[in-house]
Design a protein around this motif. Sequence first.
Motif, PDB file in Angstrom:
ATOM      1  N   ALA A 116       0.824  -1.214   0.000  1.00 13.90           N
ATOM      2  CA  ALA A 116       0.000   0.000   0.000  1.00 13.90           C
ATOM      3  C   ALA A 116       0.853   1.256   0.000  1.00 13.90           C
ATOM      4  N   ALA A 117       2.073   1.153   0.530  1.00 10.25           N
ATOM      5  CA  ALA A 117       2.949   2.324   0.626  1.00 10.25           C
ATOM      6  C   ALA A 117       3.740   2.596  -0.642  1.00 10.25           C
ATOM      7  N   ARG A 139      -6.344   0.792   7.634  1.00  7.28           N
ATOM      8  CA  ARG A 139      -7.325   0.705   8.731  1.00  7.28           C
ATOM      9  C   ARG A 139      -8.711   1.120   8.243  1.00  7.28           C
ATOM     10  N   LYS A 140      -8.756   2.081   7.336  1.00  6.09           N
ATOM     11  CA  LYS A 140     -10.046   2.547   6.822  1.00  6.09           C
ATOM     12  C   LYS A 140     -10.747   1.485   5.984  1.00  6.09           C
ATOM     13  N   ASP A 145      -3.512  -4.861  12.519  1.00  5.99           N
ATOM     14  CA  ASP A 145      -2.050  -4.877  12.423  1.00  5.99           C
ATOM     15  C   ASP A 145      -1.524  -6.196  11.875  1.00  5.99           C
ATOM     16  N   ARG A 146      -2.128  -7.316  12.271  1.00  2.00           N
ATOM     17  CA  ARG A 146      -1.667  -8.619  11.789  1.00  2.00           C
ATOM     18  C   ARG A 146      -1.828  -8.721  10.275  1.00  2.00           C
ATOM     19  N   MET A 147      -2.995  -8.293   9.760  1.00  2.00           N
ATOM     20  CA  MET A 147      -3.237  -8.350   8.317  1.00  2.00           C
ATOM     21  C   MET A 147      -2.259  -7.460   7.559  1.00  2.00           C
ATOM     22  N   GLN A 161      -7.792  -7.304  -2.667  1.00  2.83           N
ATOM     23  CA  GLN A 161      -8.500  -6.218  -3.347  1.00  2.83           C
ATOM     24  C   GLN A 161      -8.457  -4.941  -2.510  1.00  2.83           C
ATOM     25  N   ARG A 162      -8.640  -5.083  -1.204  1.00  2.00           N
ATOM     26  CA  ARG A 162      -8.631  -3.911  -0.325  1.00  2.00           C
ATOM     27  C   ARG A 162      -7.242  -3.287  -0.228  1.00  2.00           C
ATOM     28  N   VAL A 163      -6.197  -4.116  -0.273  1.00  2.00           N
ATOM     29  CA  VAL A 163      -4.836  -3.569  -0.314  1.00  2.00           C
ATOM     30  C   VAL A 163      -4.637  -2.756  -1.591  1.00  2.00           C
TER      31      VAL A 163
END
Length: 249
Positions: A116-117, A139-140, A145-147, A161-163
Amino acid sequence: MNTPAESVPSPAAISCRGVTKTYGHGNAAVQALRGVDLEVRAGELLMLVGPSGCGKTTLISVLAGLLQRDAGECSVLDRDYLQMARGETTRFRGQNIGFVFQSFDLIPALTAAENAATPLLISGMQWHAALEQARAVLRKVGFDDRMMRSLPAELSGGQQQRVAIARAMVHNPKMIVCDEPTSALDSESGRMVMELMRQFALGSDRVLVVVTHDARIFEFADRIARMEDGRVTRIEDPPSRGHEPEHHS
């Protein structure tokens, strides 16, 4: 919600006239775009819908600067890709555009947070600051944190997909282009992601274009553009805002 005094139409963030794109040559040529006319307003979430093979993914690839059009005019955030040098196009995309690919395209060796970064790291942000910003966006979209420490292979399709969606939003681009952003998500996760994208699109200097077959999310659109055979055939209001096509003077 705008007051009546403020209800002047927003300027066009995207303006296309007669855009064409053909793959291949001669007898093998496939005309994917056959003269697309489309305007997308600043502050708008526009959905592109239509049957498979009608040109939706090709069109958003042209809008994101991933493909060059063959002919026609196309202005994106007041710029024309065909008037940019190669390096300038790459910089413009990196600063202004987020893209959610249907295939996710995550880097297998990086954690969810690191994936993501990546737009921030590419732009030169320090590692720690980039990861903190990526974690805030993850988080949104419901990550703990584990994920965030998990590699793509350790995540479900919906989590990947969310990443990908977090990666598209992390650098706060002026335009996000999405190819089937909810295809791997259950109904609840899909709504959460679209609520986040809806908030993004409300920025007056931002624009969001979503290709989708998912009728569950149509209500999040400001307008729906229907495509057939390489052309935009009509523009409609979303179902929750009335079923009559939108009329423009």
